[in-house]
Design a protein around this motif. Sequence first.
Motif, PDB file in Angstrom:
ATOM      1  N   PRO A 204       0.814  -1.223   0.000  1.00  0.00           N
ATOM      2  CA  PRO A 204       0.000   0.000   0.000  1.00  0.00           C
ATOM      3  C   PRO A 204       0.847   1.272   0.000  1.00  0.00           C
ATOM      4  O   PRO A 204       0.514   2.239  -0.700  1.00  0.00           O
ATOM      5  N   ALA A 205       1.932   1.281   0.778  1.00  0.00           N
ATOM      6  CA  ALA A 205       2.793   2.465   0.831  1.00  0.00           C
ATOM      7  C   ALA A 205       3.414   2.755  -0.526  1.00  0.00           C
ATOM      8  O   ALA A 205       3.501   3.918  -0.956  1.00  0.00           O
ATOM      9  N   VAL A 206       3.811   1.704  -1.224  1.00  0.00           N
ATOM     10  CA  VAL A 206       4.431   1.867  -2.536  1.00  0.00           C
ATOM     11  C   VAL A 206       3.428   2.418  -3.543  1.00  0.00           C
ATOM     12  O   VAL A 206       3.713   3.380  -4.277  1.00  0.00           O
ATOM     13  N   LEU A 207       2.234   1.839  -3.593  1.00  0.00           N
ATOM     14  CA  LEU A 207       1.227   2.263  -4.568  1.00  0.00           C
ATOM     15  C   LEU A 207       0.795   3.710  -4.318  1.00  0.00           C
ATOM     16  O   LEU A 207       0.673   4.507  -5.262  1.00  0.00           O
ATOM     17  N   ILE A 208       0.582   4.066  -3.056  1.00  0.00           N
ATOM     18  CA  ILE A 208       0.172   5.425  -2.728  1.00  0.00           C
ATOM     19  C   ILE A 208       1.267   6.424  -3.080  1.00  0.00           C
ATOM     20  O   ILE A 208       1.008   7.497  -3.644  1.00  0.00           O
ATOM     21  N   THR A 209       2.516   6.071  -2.785  1.00  0.00           N
ATOM     22  CA  THR A 209       3.639   6.968  -3.064  1.00  0.00           C
ATOM     23  C   THR A 209       3.798   7.214  -4.557  1.00  0.00           C
ATOM     24  O   THR A 209       3.963   8.366  -5.003  1.00  0.00           O
ATOM     25  N   MET A 210       3.751   6.147  -5.358  1.00  0.00           N
ATOM     26  CA  MET A 210       3.946   6.312  -6.804  1.00  0.00           C
ATOM     27  C   MET A 210       2.782   7.070  -7.434  1.00  0.00           C
ATOM     28  O   MET A 210       2.974   7.885  -8.346  1.00  0.00           O
ATOM     29  N   LEU A 211       1.563   6.834  -6.943  1.00  0.00           N
ATOM     30  CA  LEU A 211       0.414   7.589  -7.442  1.00  0.00           C
ATOM     31  C   LEU A 211       0.550   9.065  -7.080  1.00  0.00           C
ATOM     32  O   LEU A 211       0.306   9.955  -7.923  1.00  0.00           O
ATOM     33  N   ALA A 212       0.952   9.347  -5.847  1.00  0.00           N
ATOM     34  CA  ALA A 212       1.132  10.737  -5.412  1.00  0.00           C
ATOM     35  C   ALA A 212       2.226  11.421  -6.228  1.00  0.00           C
ATOM     36  O   ALA A 212       2.095  12.607  -6.596  1.00  0.00           O
ATOM     37  N   LEU A 213       3.294  10.696  -6.542  1.00  0.00           N
ATOM     38  CA  LEU A 213       4.377  11.259  -7.341  1.00  0.00           C
ATOM     39  C   LEU A 213       3.883  11.622  -8.743  1.00  0.00           C
ATOM     40  O   LEU A 213       4.216  12.687  -9.279  1.00  0.00           O
ATOM     41  N   ALA A 214       3.064  10.733  -9.328  1.00  0.00           N
ATOM     42  CA  ALA A 214       2.530  11.000 -10.666  1.00  0.00           C
ATOM     43  C   ALA A 214       1.577  12.198 -10.647  1.00  0.00           C
ATOM     44  O   ALA A 214       1.613  13.050 -11.553  1.00  0.00           O
ATOM     45  N   VAL A 215       0.727  12.281  -9.624  1.00  0.00           N
ATOM     46  CA  VAL A 215      -0.205  13.411  -9.513  1.00  0.00           C
ATOM     47  C   VAL A 215       0.569  14.716  -9.340  1.00  0.00           C
ATOM     48  O   VAL A 215       0.236  15.747  -9.951  1.00  0.00           O
ATOM     49  N   TRP A 216       1.615  14.689  -8.532  1.00  0.00           N
ATOM     50  CA  TRP A 216       2.439  15.884  -8.315  1.00  0.00           C
ATOM     51  C   TRP A 216       3.094  16.342  -9.619  1.00  0.00           C
ATOM     52  O   TRP A 216       3.081  17.536  -9.955  1.00  0.00           O
ATOM     53  N   MET A 217       3.638  15.411 -10.391  1.00  0.00           N
ATOM     54  CA  MET A 217       4.265  15.755 -11.661  1.00  0.00           C
ATOM     55  C   MET A 217       3.226  16.273 -12.662  1.00  0.00           C
ATOM     56  O   MET A 217       3.485  17.212 -13.427  1.00  0.00           O
ATOM     57  N   PHE A 218       2.038  15.669 -12.668  1.00  0.00           N
ATOM     58  CA  PHE A 218       0.979  16.077 -13.585  1.00  0.00           C
ATOM     59  C   PHE A 218       0.542  17.511 -13.282  1.00  0.00           C
ATOM     60  O   PHE A 218       0.353  18.332 -14.188  1.00  0.00           O
ATOM     61  N   ALA A 219       0.393  17.819 -12.002  1.00  0.00           N
ATOM     62  CA  ALA A 219       0.017  19.176 -11.600  1.00  0.00           C
ATOM     63  C   ALA A 219       1.136  20.170 -11.939  1.00  0.00           C
ATOM     64  O   ALA A 219       0.879  21.293 -12.376  1.00  0.00           O
ATOM     65  N   LYS A 220       2.359  19.750 -11.736  1.00  0.00           N
ATOM     66  CA  LYS A 220       3.522  20.594 -12.024  1.00  0.00           C
ATOM     67  C   LYS A 220       3.596  20.947 -13.509  1.00  0.00           C
ATOM     68  O   LYS A 220       4.068  22.031 -13.886  1.00  0.00           O
ATOM     69  N   ALA A 221       3.101  20.039 -14.361  1.00  0.00           N
ATOM     70  CA  ALA A 221       3.125  20.262 -15.816  1.00  0.00           C
ATOM     71  C   ALA A 221       1.820  20.871 -16.318  1.00  0.00           C
ATOM     72  O   ALA A 221       1.477  20.734 -17.501  1.00  0.00           O
ATOM     73  N   ASP A 222       1.050  21.523 -15.426  1.00  0.00           N
ATOM     74  CA  ASP A 222      -0.205  22.191 -15.783  1.00  0.00           C
ATOM     75  C   ASP A 222      -1.242  21.226 -16.342  1.00  0.00           C
ATOM     76  O   ASP A 222      -1.945  21.525 -17.324  1.00  0.00           O
ATOM     77  N   MET A 223      -1.329  20.068 -15.733  1.00  0.00           N
ATOM     78  CA  MET A 223      -2.356  19.072 -16.044  1.00  0.00           C
ATOM     79  C   MET A 223      -2.325  18.566 -17.483  1.00  0.00           C
ATOM     80  O   MET A 223      -3.363  18.252 -18.070  1.00  0.00           O
ATOM     81  N   SER A 224      -1.149  18.494 -18.054  1.00  0.00           N
ATOM     82  CA  SER A 224      -1.021  17.916 -19.401  1.00  0.00           C
ATOM     83  C   SER A 224       0.382  17.323 -19.551  1.00  0.00           C
ATOM     84  O   SER A 224       1.293  17.677 -18.787  1.00  0.00           O
ATOM     85  N   ILE A 225       0.543  16.441 -20.510  1.00  0.00           N
ATOM     86  CA  ILE A 225       1.837  15.785 -20.718  1.00  0.00           C
ATOM     87  C   ILE A 225       2.168  15.738 -22.209  1.00  0.00           C
ATOM     88  O   ILE A 225       1.282  15.855 -23.068  1.00  0.00           O
ATOM     89  N   ALA A 226       3.439  15.567 -22.512  1.00  0.00           N
ATOM     90  CA  ALA A 226       3.861  15.338 -23.899  1.00  0.00           C
ATOM     91  C   ALA A 226       3.510  13.910 -24.280  1.00  0.00           C
ATOM     92  O   ALA A 226       3.716  12.981 -23.501  1.00  0.00           O
ATOM     93  N   MET A 227       2.949  13.720 -25.466  1.00  0.00           N
ATOM     94  CA  MET A 227       2.518  12.389 -25.885  1.00  0.00           C
ATOM     95  C   MET A 227       3.664  11.538 -26.412  1.00  0.00           C
ATOM     96  O   MET A 227       3.548  10.326 -26.527  1.00  0.00           O
ATOM     97  N   ASP A 228       4.788  12.168 -26.771  1.00  0.00           N
ATOM     98  CA  ASP A 228       5.996  11.443 -27.160  1.00  0.00           C
ATOM     99  C   ASP A 228       7.179  12.379 -27.022  1.00  0.00           C
ATOM    100  O   ASP A 228       7.015  13.567 -26.715  1.00  0.00           O
ATOM    101  N   ALA A 229       8.384  11.848 -27.250  1.00  0.00           N
ATOM    102  CA  ALA A 229       9.593  12.648 -27.081  1.00  0.00           C
ATOM    103  C   ALA A 229      10.055  13.288 -28.385  1.00  0.00           C
ATOM    104  O   ALA A 229      11.203  13.721 -28.501  1.00  0.00           O
ATOM    105  N   GLY A 230       9.163  13.315 -29.374  1.00  0.00           N
ATOM    106  CA  GLY A 230       9.500  13.939 -30.644  1.00  0.00           C
ATOM    107  C   GLY A 230      10.166  13.032 -31.644  1.00  0.00           C
ATOM    108  O   GLY A 230      10.554  13.466 -32.732  1.00  0.00           O
ATOM    109  N   ASN A 231      10.317  11.789 -31.304  1.00  0.00           N
ATOM    110  CA  ASN A 231      10.970  10.832 -32.201  1.00  0.00           C
ATOM    111  C   ASN A 231      10.142   9.561 -32.335  1.00  0.00           C
ATOM    112  O   ASN A 231      10.665   8.457 -32.394  1.00  0.00           O
ATOM    113  N   ALA A 232       8.808   9.723 -32.358  1.00  0.00           N
ATOM    114  CA  ALA A 232       7.908   8.577 -32.317  1.00  0.00           C
ATOM    115  C   ALA A 232       8.003   7.729 -33.586  1.00  0.00           C
ATOM    116  O   ALA A 232       8.193   8.244 -34.696  1.00  0.00           O
TER     117      ALA A 232
END
Length: 503
Positions: A204-232
């Motif tokens: 449980p600690a692992v799953l909660i931590t990784m989910l929280a990390l992803a939510v934090w990064m998502f918020a930090k990126a203004d609720m959007s992400i790059a769909m690829d690294a430009g070399n798809a």
Amino acid sequence: MTTAQDASHTGESSPDASQATATGTSTRLYSPDLAPTKKEGRNWSGYSVFTLWANDVHSLGNYAFALGLFALGLGVWDILAAFLLASLFLFGLLTLSGYMGSKTGVPFPVMSRIAFGVKGAQLPAMIRGGVAIAWFGIQTYLAATVLSALLKALIPSLASWEQTSVLGLSALGWVSFLGLWVIQVLIVSFGMDAIRKYVELAAPAVLITMLALAVWMFAKADMSIAMDAGNAFTGADRWLHILQAAALWVVIYGTFVLNFCDFTRSAKSNRSINIGNLVGIPVNMLFFAGIVVVLSGAQFKLDGRVVTSASDIVQTIPNTFLLVLASLALIVLTVAVNLMANFVAPVYTLVNLFPRKLNFRRAGVVSASIGLVILPWNLYNNPVVVNYFLGGLGALLGPVFGIVMADYWLIRKTRVHVPHLYTEHPEATYAYRKGINPRAVGAFVPAAAVAVVIALVPAFKGISGFSWFIGALLAALLFVVLPGRPGVPEEDVDGEDIAVPSV
């Protein structure tokens, strides 16, 4: 049935300590740790199986692999598709493998005796154990790097401890490594039940931590992400890379599909395996893939950088308290992964090699000591060693799996005489030829050679990711078509009444 222990009290003769008498149990093949788990002693529930995967899937090594897919040119949807394909395939393989452990109650080295013979089984057990010992050391080193970074964040003066090096590792690195090494040895010393409890608490600690990390990064990126690294990748090349990524993910679990019975031998029922696998593999692996695409896509959107490790993101957390919690979660996770994937297998391998000398605890100390003296940080920092030595050993696991599965499901149709797995009597089911099954050896050698060549020779780079599958299918086919004594019992015989040998 009169056991050897009964005989010692009734005045009857007991078996010789080094030989099996008639079809009695041999001390060269039996120890309490290798004995079948009795029905009343099975305590792995569906939740236990799920937490095994909840920890293992989210390991630092797996995040490094999955995040690397983004850098290689796979987009968000490509990564999700690869993990969906791989998880469905793994669910099938691991369920079949898990059923074997649930039915017989024996660990992998003993399970291997069914196909390879009571003596020939040492080969697949040592291959699996050898791979695990090396990765035990490497995973401990990776966790130690996280611990070292955490200690420096809390006590900046410790940075000076990294200015001196002994055998390729800094003083701070040695403190972190040895501290984690001792903790793991202590947990293993209390046996499989302690490992189960640790894993159930860590998940449980692992799953909660990784989910929280992803939510934090998502918020930090203004609720959007790059769909690829430009070399798809595009077109047919895109689907080829999706299939290769899925295949490589299955190969990562090529170790676990072999010795999953080490855990399911304690499963309460097949239903526990089904529930644990269903939530722990397809559902949990897609959850993992979702976190991966958020972490990689958000980081790339923020600064155009392709992150290669979850620990790299953790170390950028500005709040010290949250940094400590996230780092501790990664350390707890890595220890859990090591205990399950890289400790249990070599422990049973060593007990199987020396059943009269080693028990679970002593074998754990020996295994951990080998993982230390090989100086795993030097292995990890040497791509040649990792790719050729560990890659070559890993390629051998496919043929072993193909033989074990073809023998159990196709040849025997699940019929096993468990007491004969512990006897050296020449007429016993798994005696074959002096304890070795020539049919298994004849299937393993050519299939293993092909798998290693495909995995390591540069000319086959395009299909190297499929070496495990090719080796497994070729070995299974050869095993089925080659002539040889099948050794199929007329009916199932469980291990509830195995005669315990006197020592």
